[in-house]
Design a protein around this motif. Structure first.
Motif, PDB file in Angstrom:
ATOM      1  N   ASP A 244     -15.394  -8.961  -3.523  1.00  0.00           N
ATOM      2  CA  ASP A 244     -14.225  -8.444  -3.031  1.00  0.00           C
ATOM      3  C   ASP A 244     -14.071  -8.028  -1.808  1.00  0.00           C
ATOM      4  O   ASP A 244     -13.071  -7.151  -1.422  1.00  0.00           O
ATOM      5  CB  ASP A 244     -13.266  -7.998  -4.190  1.00  0.00           C
ATOM      6  N   GLN A 268      -7.911  -1.187  -3.143  1.00  0.00           N
ATOM      7  CA  GLN A 268      -8.595  -2.501  -3.095  1.00  0.00           C
ATOM      8  C   GLN A 268      -7.596  -3.345  -1.977  1.00  0.00           C
ATOM      9  O   GLN A 268      -8.306  -4.234  -1.280  1.00  0.00           O
ATOM     10  CB  GLN A 268      -8.595  -3.269  -4.229  1.00  0.00           C
ATOM     11  N   CYS A 281      -1.492  -9.180  -0.432  1.00  0.00           N
ATOM     12  CA  CYS A 281      -1.919  -8.269  -1.648  1.00  0.00           C
ATOM     13  C   CYS A 281      -0.912  -7.184  -2.173  1.00  0.00           C
ATOM     14  O   CYS A 281      -0.151  -6.581  -1.635  1.00  0.00           O
ATOM     15  CB  CYS A 281      -3.383  -7.649  -1.290  1.00  0.00           C
ATOM     16  N   TYR A 283       0.068  -5.240  -6.416  1.00  0.00           N
ATOM     17  CA  TYR A 283      -0.425  -4.583  -7.557  1.00  0.00           C
ATOM     18  C   TYR A 283       0.573  -4.984  -8.793  1.00  0.00           C
ATOM     19  O   TYR A 283       1.523  -4.663  -8.811  1.00  0.00           O
ATOM     20  CB  TYR A 283      -0.802  -3.057  -7.680  1.00  0.00           C
ATOM     21  N   ASN A 284      -0.339  -5.377  -9.857  1.00  0.00           N
ATOM     22  CA  ASN A 284       0.339  -5.647 -11.148  1.00  0.00           C
ATOM     23  C   ASN A 284      -0.162  -4.464 -12.165  1.00  0.00           C
ATOM     24  O   ASN A 284      -1.213  -4.715 -12.746  1.00  0.00           O
ATOM     25  CB  ASN A 284       0.057  -6.898 -11.603  1.00  0.00           C
ATOM     26  N   SER A 286      -2.397  -1.493 -12.395  1.00  0.00           N
ATOM     27  CA  SER A 286      -3.530  -1.017 -11.809  1.00  0.00           C
ATOM     28  C   SER A 286      -4.287  -2.013 -10.870  1.00  0.00           C
ATOM     29  O   SER A 286      -5.276  -1.925 -10.595  1.00  0.00           O
ATOM     30  CB  SER A 286      -4.461  -0.259 -12.581  1.00  0.00           C
ATOM     31  N   ASN A 287      -3.988  -3.424 -11.377  1.00  0.00           N
ATOM     32  CA  ASN A 287      -4.924  -4.651 -10.961  1.00  0.00           C
ATOM     33  C   ASN A 287      -4.405  -5.107  -9.415  1.00  0.00           C
ATOM     34  O   ASN A 287      -3.185  -5.619  -9.566  1.00  0.00           O
ATOM     35  CB  ASN A 287      -4.973  -5.624 -12.034  1.00  0.00           C
ATOM     36  N   VAL A 289      -3.255  -8.195  -7.048  1.00  0.00           N
ATOM     37  CA  VAL A 289      -2.934  -9.385  -7.246  1.00  0.00           C
ATOM     38  C   VAL A 289      -2.640 -10.187  -5.896  1.00  0.00           C
ATOM     39  O   VAL A 289      -2.098  -9.287  -4.825  1.00  0.00           O
ATOM     40  CB  VAL A 289      -1.671  -9.897  -8.207  1.00  0.00           C
TER      41      VAL A 289
END
Length: 830
Positions: A244, A268, A281, A283-284, A286-287, A289
């Motif tokens: 990534d 990220q 990009c 965030y969902n 803390s991830n 997406v």
């Protein structure tokens, strides 16, 4: 047939080499999972591992640690099939070949260089050697995507993973690149390093420090810390460039689990190209997406959103005029070398229109941060990031009309369908409010009823017996402590009072001071402390959180704290308070077990930050219980390793050197404090005490000199030595452990679990090095800095004592030290 099976068995056995040299002709087979070459200690192995990507029945030839690849032959693009073999050829070339097609997947290109053998050593380095055992080629010199301890990463090396790469520049800067062109992250040397480097080398220390060394540098420069720096004796750490695009430090235990302990790019979505071309990009939670900008686009691969997006209708095929899709709170990442040619100082409307009329522009970003900057993007690669926190607006050229992505609640019919549910929720909320109001009215009218008091006491008893923290009101605790009259002591976290709860249980009530956390965070920390149960930890019964009132209720310790027994003159102690050696040893061992539980057996490691005799309490049977654990985080919610110095609290004489040297604070800091306490248990005097008997030296330094001479008798407390025959071998063991614990370097100190083993005599103890007085300290205190010292009494949940501070001590018992500085170590939180 039997002969053929026997030959295959012999061939398979021959491919498994453990610590021996690999000779020309030997090979590994993807079809044989048991074929491998191992290091002498069997920690590392070279074998075929399955490809984790969705490619069926494909493999990598890799050097692994407990199944974790640290080097892959040919990198992540060198995928082999099930017929592949890896062979050390007679000409010295190491070659990976697919047997079905004889296609060479990868080779070391070391033919005709005198290579006669190979080996895998205990550091994970696979080496091709000649007859003089000189290294001709090694995996450490040809890294793929990982750096391990003992490996030197130089300017000639590159880590690669897909389109991403890591390079070390001649200046000492680390750079992450996309497609070997876009530099999206740089980590440079500290501004205090003013030296021209000649041959910089990056290395990862086994304790979790990423550092840079060079012949022109007097010492190595620390580039990054792993969050579990210096913790755990059996932790394997490695630095890896993931697919990534982020560089991370991982920790792995013997069980093979991997935990991220540091990441180069904290956000990220700031990694260029993470969501592919034209991907956005976000965030969902803390991830991160990946998605497409609007319904004018579609994913390149619906199974992998990181592959980016494509227009449903290309601009050149647009039947009408192109238009600009507006994306609020979004930006298109622009990094060097793009930056210089694509930045303009124009307003938001001009930023949009200039791109629309320009044939070479496909997207633009206008910043709303006061700089007036506008970035224009040409049709090469566009990497997007959208977040409510971004002060920017972006535009993307599309073939009209614009079709926005659907949002929740944008459809009228959907809103109408939700209305019955809204009605139901409102009705239930109203009924619930009426019930609560009725209960409150009943309580207001009946709160002084004797029957209600009995019910409340019974309820409190049930709640206490359940083990869950009881929530007390401030008035309850005022009543229990008779208006906070019977004061047991005070310390750095607040005063402690004796109280009698409704169920007739005697308790210690601590009024906390300096709480920085909100209601929710405070309750979460209380829940963590109350769930920490151990025989050698003081139990939290309950708490109070009403406005500015924050109190904790603990079990009561009848025999006060350890300092009341250790540091008082013998004539002031009753015969019952003269602790014999057996009792002292059990207290030392119990304390060690309690701290071990906090460090190694809790779900999350709890660093105490203030281990001292005042925080070691004794019950009616003189069993030791550690108090005040978890309070350091309540007062300062940030990670104890990274914080402003104004928030650091500790006690003079027990602070580890890293507190004063601006280094990360870990569980090893508690080990240092425990070592000082252990020495005090033996000698019966403060560790920072200076007297004529110690030749005006710090006591710990003088004690080591006497220990080194074999004069243990001089170290032992007279109050113990004059009253019993002692187990001198046990005393020697305790003294040795104390000196190991107070070593200046955290990596030299043992973990608390090891301390328990050494005290119990399970593990042999080597002679410890002499303890050092760290630069910047004078007898354990900070030199040349501003200090705020407050003399306190017993910082415990125990009865106060009439004992006075021993004569000759330069400071009162339990003196708190607060370091004050405006410098900021790190801004990271837990």
């Amino acid at each position: 047939m039997i002969t053929l099976i026997l030959l295959l068995f012999i061939a398979a056995a021959a491919t498994t080499v453990a610590g021996d040299d690999i000779l020309p002709g030997q090979s590994l087979s993807a079809a044989n999972p048991s074929s491998k070459w191992s290091s002498p200690n069997n920690t590392f192995s070279f074998s075929f591992i399955p490809n984790s990507q969705p490619q069926q029945n494909t493999f990598y030839a890799a050097v692994t640690y407990n199944g974790i690849p640290i080097w892959i032959a040919g990198g992540d693009s060198a995928v082999a099939d099930s017929t592949a073999t890896l062979t050390l050829l007679s000409d010295g070339n190491l070659r990976l070949v697919n047997g079905s097609t004889n296609h060479i997947v990868w080779q070391s290109n070391t033919a005709n260089r005198g290579i006669t053998k190979a080996s895998l050593d205990d550091t994970g380095n696979f080496v091709l050697k000649n007859d003089t055992v000189s290294s001709i080629w090694a995996t450490f010199d040809n890294p793929t995507d990982t750096i391990v301890p003992g490996q030197n990463f130089t300017t000639g090396n590159v880590l690669t993973s897909g389109l991403y790469s890591l390079k070390l520049m001649n200046s000492g800067n680390l750079t992450l690149r996309w497609n070997d062109s876009i530099v999206y992250w740089t980590l440079g040397l500290n501004s205090s390093v003013n030296t021209n480097l000649t041959s910089p080398t990056l290395g990862l220390q086994s304790i979790g420090i990423l550092s840079l060394s060079d012949p022109n540098l007097p010492t190595s420069v620390i580039m990054a810390y792993s969050s579990d720096y210096a913790e755990g004796p059996d932790i394997f750490r490695f630095t890896k460039l993931d697919n990534d695009g982020n560089l991370r430090i991982y920790s792995s235990s013997s069980a093979g689990s991997q935990n991220v302990r540091w990441a180069a790019v904290s956000d990220q979505c700031q990694v260029f190209g993470y969501c592919g071309n034209l991907g956005i990009c976000s965030y969902n939670g803390s991830n991160p997406v990946c998605g497409c900008p609007s319904q004018n686009f579609e994913p390149v691969d619906v199974r992998d959103t990181r592959q980016g997006c494509k227009r449903k209708v290309e601009i050149e095929n647009c039947p009408g005029n192109a238009t600009m899709l507006e994306l609020d709170n979004a930006k298109f990442l622009t990094y060097p070398p793009e930056l210089s040619s694509q930045v303009f100082f124009i307003g938001i409307s001009a930023c949009r229109l200039n791109c629309l009329v320009s044939g070479s522009c496909i997207a633009s970003t206008s910043l709303s941060d006061g700089t007036g900057l506008c970035y224009l993007k040409v049709p090469s690669f566009v990497s997007g990031y959208q977040s409510p926190a971004l002060p920017s607006t972006s535009y993307l050229k599309v073939c009209g009309p614009v079709s926005l992505n659907p949002t929740v609640g944008s459809n009228k019919s959907t809103r109408w369908k939700l209305r019955p549910w809204i009605v139901v929720v409102v009705v239930l909320a109203t009924l619930f409010g009426l019930v609560i109001g009725e209960i409150g009215l009943w309580y207001w009218c009946c709160r002084n009823s004797p029957k209600l008091g009995v019910m409340s006491a019974q309820y409190a008893l049930l709640e206490y017996a359940s083990g869950a923290p009881v929530q007390f009101s401030y008035k309850d605790l005022q009543r229990a402590t008779k208006g906070f009259k019977d004061k047991l002591g005070s310390g750095g976290f607040g005063a402690v009072y004796k109280g009698i709860l409704a169920n007739r249980t005697t308790a210690a009530v601590k009024q906390l001071e300096g709480i920085e956390q909100g209601e929710k965070q405070f309750r979460m920390e209380v829940a963590t402390i109350s769930s920490t149960h151990h025989l050698n930890l003081v139990r939290l019964i309950g708490f109070c959180s009403e406005g500015r009132h924050r109190l904790l209720v603990y079990e009561f310790m009848k025999n006060s704290s350890l300092d009341t027994f250790l540091f008082a003159p013998e004539e002031q102690l009753q015969s019952g308070k003269l602790l014999n050696w057996e009792c002292r040893f059990n207290i030392a061992l119990g304390t060690a077990k309690g701290i071990t539980y906090l460090h190694e057996e809790c779900r999350d490691c709890i660093v105490h930050c203030d281990i001292k005799p005042e925080n070691i309490l004794l019950d009616e049977n003189y069993n030791a219980k550690v108090s005040d654990f978890g309070l350091a985080k309540l007062v300062n919610p940030k990670d104890h390793r990274y914080r402003t110095l104004t928030s650091v609290r500790g006690t003079r004489g027990y602070l580890a050197p890293e507190w004063l040297a601006n280094l990360p604070i870990t569980s090893k800091s508690d080990v240092y404090s425990y070592g000082m306490v252990l020495l005090e248990i033996v000698c019966g005097r403060r560790n920072f005490e200076v007297s004529e008997k110690t030749n005006r030296k710090k006591f710990s330094v003088w004690a080591y000199e006497e220990f080194d001479k074999g004069n243990i008798e001089a170290i032992i407390d007279n109050k113990v030595r004059n009253h019993e025959q002692m187990d001198m071998e046990q005393v020697r063991r305790v003294i040795q452990v104390s000196f190991w614990c107070i070593q200046e370097q955290p990596s030299q100190r043992p973990m608390m679990g090891k301390v328990v083993q050494m005290l119990e005599g399970v593990t042999e103890i080597e002679k410890p090095p002499a303890p050092k007085v760290s630069p910047g300290t004078i007898d354990g205190s900070v030199a040349g800095s501003s200090m705020n010292m407050t003399s306190t009494s017993v910082s415990t949940f125990a009865p106060s004592s009439s004992l006075q501070t021993p004569k000759g001590s330069s400071f009162a018992s339990g003196m708190n030290v607060e370091r004050v500085s405006s410098s900021l170590l790190h801004s990271d939180s837990v």
